[in-house]
Design a protein around this motif. Sequence first.
Motif, PDB file in Angstrom:
ATOM      1  N   THR A 122      -5.750  34.498  27.162  1.00 10.02           N
ATOM      2  CA  THR A 122      -5.398  33.375  26.295  1.00 10.02           C
ATOM      3  C   THR A 122      -5.976  32.109  26.900  1.00 10.02           C
ATOM      4  O   THR A 122      -5.913  31.912  28.115  1.00 10.02           O
ATOM      5  N   GLN A 123      -6.555  31.294  26.051  1.00 19.38           N
ATOM      6  CA  GLN A 123      -7.053  30.013  26.547  1.00 19.38           C
ATOM      7  C   GLN A 123      -6.232  28.856  25.986  1.00 19.38           C
ATOM      8  O   GLN A 123      -6.537  27.701  26.243  1.00 19.38           O
ATOM      9  N   ASP A 124      -5.166  29.188  25.246  1.00 23.18           N
ATOM     10  CA  ASP A 124      -4.332  28.152  24.649  1.00 23.18           C
ATOM     11  C   ASP A 124      -2.850  28.350  24.987  1.00 23.18           C
ATOM     12  O   ASP A 124      -1.984  28.118  24.161  1.00 23.18           O
ATOM     13  N   HIS A 125      -2.594  28.775  26.208  1.00 18.06           N
ATOM     14  CA  HIS A 125      -1.232  28.925  26.739  1.00 18.06           C
ATOM     15  C   HIS A 125      -0.351  29.777  25.839  1.00 18.06           C
ATOM     16  O   HIS A 125       0.718  29.351  25.392  1.00 18.06           O
ATOM     17  N   TYR A 126      -0.806  30.996  25.526  1.00 15.51           N
ATOM     18  CA  TYR A 126      -0.051  32.016  24.807  1.00 15.51           C
ATOM     19  C   TYR A 126       0.049  31.806  23.298  1.00 15.51           C
ATOM     20  O   TYR A 126       0.734  32.562  22.630  1.00 15.51           O
ATOM     21  N   ALA A 127      -0.618  30.804  22.734  1.00 15.07           N
ATOM     22  CA  ALA A 127      -0.577  30.639  21.277  1.00 15.07           C
ATOM     23  C   ALA A 127      -1.358  31.761  20.597  1.00 15.07           C
ATOM     24  O   ALA A 127      -0.999  32.208  19.513  1.00 15.07           O
ATOM     25  N   SER A 128      -2.432  32.233  21.242  1.00 17.43           N
ATOM     26  CA  SER A 128      -3.209  33.358  20.718  1.00 17.43           C
ATOM     27  C   SER A 128      -3.784  34.147  21.872  1.00 17.43           C
ATOM     28  O   SER A 128      -3.910  33.638  22.990  1.00 17.43           O
ATOM     29  N   PHE A 129      -4.121  35.388  21.591  1.00 18.93           N
ATOM     30  CA  PHE A 129      -4.676  36.283  22.613  1.00 18.93           C
ATOM     31  C   PHE A 129      -5.895  36.989  22.072  1.00 18.93           C
ATOM     32  O   PHE A 129      -6.048  37.171  20.861  1.00 18.93           O
ATOM     33  N   CYS A 130      -6.750  37.417  22.987  1.00 19.48           N
ATOM     34  CA  CYS A 130      -7.787  38.384  22.652  1.00 19.48           C
ATOM     35  C   CYS A 130      -7.744  39.454  23.732  1.00 19.48           C
ATOM     36  O   CYS A 130      -7.190  39.253  24.811  1.00 19.48           O
ATOM     37  N   SER A 131      -8.295  40.600  23.395  1.00 22.18           N
ATOM     38  CA  SER A 131      -8.239  41.759  24.284  1.00 22.18           C
ATOM     39  C   SER A 131      -9.517  41.867  25.108  1.00 22.18           C
ATOM     40  O   SER A 131     -10.613  41.797  24.555  1.00 22.18           O
ATOM     41  N   LEU A 132      -9.359  42.036  26.425  1.00 17.24           N
ATOM     42  CA  LEU A 132     -10.495  42.246  27.324  1.00 17.24           C
ATOM     43  C   LEU A 132     -10.675  43.738  27.553  1.00 17.24           C
ATOM     44  O   LEU A 132      -9.699  44.468  27.675  1.00 17.24           O
ATOM     45  N   LYS A 133     -11.888  44.160  27.628  1.00 20.57           N
ATOM     46  CA  LYS A 133     -12.165  45.589  27.807  1.00 20.57           C
ATOM     47  C   LYS A 133     -12.331  45.976  29.266  1.00 20.57           C
ATOM     48  O   LYS A 133     -12.168  47.115  29.620  1.00 20.57           O
ATOM     49  N   ASN A 134     -12.705  45.077  30.130  1.00 17.10           N
ATOM     50  CA  ASN A 134     -12.932  45.399  31.550  1.00 17.10           C
ATOM     51  C   ASN A 134     -11.948  44.683  32.439  1.00 17.10           C
ATOM     52  O   ASN A 134     -11.504  43.634  32.166  1.00 17.10           O
TER      53      ASN A 134
END
Length: 134
Positions: A122-134
């Motif tokens: 998250t780059q917005d303090h938990y407002a949104s997330f994306c999934s990392l594969k590694n």
Amino acid sequence: MKIQRATTWSLGLIVAGALFSSQAYAAKIPDCGKREPSKTLPTPQNSEYDAYRNAKTSAVAGGPGNTVFNNNEKRLPAAGKDEIYYEYYLGIGGDGGAGSHRAVLLVQTPAGKRKLLERYYTQDHYASFCSLKN
């Protein structure tokens, strides 16, 4: 006829509940866009990427910095049995504070060996997330 309608209605509610469960919601978490975290994470002199690599190591080793992430807003799938989310700061904000970039890692923690299951950013303090594969 009334029993059949009630059964159909009940089945509909069960299906709707399954669709809106945390696992179904988790499918909506987008991929961060690239397979390499070093290309996905903002990398001023690779500091955030280095922090991310250290977080993965710490999560599996059970080392220092393992702050439990409670997922209070339910933006990530619910942790299962013997699973814990840990959060890690990935940089320093402009004000000298912790900043808003975080890695949240789902770790399987049965007795014995720990295993990293899922990685989120998250780059917005938990407002949104994306999934990392590694």
